[in-house]
Design a protein around this motif. Sequence first.
Motif, PDB file in Angstrom:
ATOM      1  N   PHE A 102       4.999  10.255  -6.383  1.00 30.23           N
ATOM      2  CA  PHE A 102       6.098  10.473  -6.820  1.00 30.23           C
ATOM      3  C   PHE A 102       6.718   9.874  -8.386  1.00 30.23           C
ATOM      4  N   GLY A 103       5.667   8.784  -8.725  1.00 31.89           N
ATOM      5  CA  GLY A 103       6.010   8.176 -10.186  1.00 31.89           C
ATOM      6  C   GLY A 103       6.354   6.674  -9.902  1.00 31.89           C
ATOM      7  N   LEU A 149       1.004  -1.155  -0.071  1.00 28.98           N
ATOM      8  CA  LEU A 149       0.123   0.095   0.095  1.00 28.98           C
ATOM      9  C   LEU A 149       0.847   1.140  -0.065  1.00 28.98           C
ATOM     10  N   LEU A 150       2.038   1.357   0.851  1.00 32.63           N
ATOM     11  CA  LEU A 150       2.860   2.407   0.907  1.00 32.63           C
ATOM     12  C   LEU A 150       3.391   2.630  -0.642  1.00 32.63           C
ATOM     13  N   ALA A 151       3.915   1.557  -1.164  1.00 31.60           N
ATOM     14  CA  ALA A 151       4.360   1.493  -2.534  1.00 31.60           C
ATOM     15  C   ALA A 151       3.448   2.288  -3.372  1.00 31.60           C
ATOM     16  N   ALA A 152       2.388   1.805  -3.317  1.00 34.16           N
ATOM     17  CA  ALA A 152       1.193   2.517  -4.284  1.00 34.16           C
ATOM     18  C   ALA A 152       0.989   3.881  -4.077  1.00 34.16           C
ATOM     19  N   VAL A 153       0.823   4.225  -2.904  1.00 37.97           N
ATOM     20  CA  VAL A 153       0.799   5.855  -2.701  1.00 37.97           C
ATOM     21  C   VAL A 153       2.057   6.495  -3.061  1.00 37.97           C
ATOM     22  N   VAL A 160      10.203   5.738  -8.242  1.00 38.77           N
ATOM     23  CA  VAL A 160      10.298   5.743  -7.000  1.00 38.77           C
ATOM     24  C   VAL A 160       9.390   4.704  -6.097  1.00 38.77           C
ATOM     25  N   GLY A 161       8.066   4.603  -6.788  1.00 40.43           N
ATOM     26  CA  GLY A 161       7.345   3.353  -6.138  1.00 40.43           C
ATOM     27  C   GLY A 161       7.765   1.979  -6.336  1.00 40.43           C
ATOM     28  N   GLY A 162       8.509   1.630  -7.315  1.00 39.68           N
ATOM     29  CA  GLY A 162       9.153   0.436  -7.651  1.00 39.68           C
ATOM     30  C   GLY A 162      10.279   0.229  -6.431  1.00 39.68           C
ATOM     31  N   VAL A 163      11.168   1.184  -6.406  1.00 39.06           N
ATOM     32  CA  VAL A 163      11.816   1.080  -5.041  1.00 39.06           C
ATOM     33  C   VAL A 163      11.180   0.420  -3.938  1.00 39.06           C
ATOM     34  N   PHE A 164      10.149   1.006  -3.690  1.00 41.57           N
ATOM     35  CA  PHE A 164       9.293   0.429  -2.285  1.00 41.57           C
ATOM     36  C   PHE A 164       8.986  -0.886  -2.435  1.00 41.57           C
TER      37      PHE A 164
END
Length: 152
Positions: free
Chosen positions: A57-58, A48-52, A61-65
């Motif tokens: 931020f795109g 969920l954090l990665a989706a937010v 950056v979400g992929g890193v999470f």
Amino acid sequence: MSRTAKPPGEGGEGAEDADRVRVDWRAAARTPRRDLLLRFAFGAGVSLLAAVVSALFGPFVGGVFLAFPAILLASLTLVAEEEGLTRAVDDARGAVLGTLGLVVFAVVAVVLLRHHSAWLALGVATASWGVVSLAAYGLTRTAGHRGASGGG
């Protein structure tokens, strides 16, 4: 998976056997529901954090999470509770070694997928992951990091 709990030399085990990793398939069936729910909650929370983060931020950056090992947090917490901090540190060390292999997998896959079939690229990438992870494990054992049951 589990490790032998006896120090080297006890019960007929040598120094090499003391740190051997074993798979206990029945342990999965004995895992308490609370532990499974905790692991699921950690994984879902990080996803969920990665989706937010991706929305804000795109996708880069979400992929890193998404690469963050969500289940590791829950697993290390449970291992530390049930088996002690030393075992949790051993598991964290193993996660780092596996992550080194995962980075190699990603690099090999990106390079080979551009010019070869997916089967070949992913096969070579998977083999590379295994070789690097096992080599890193061997190097840490040689350097004296033998885990909770082997000293070092």
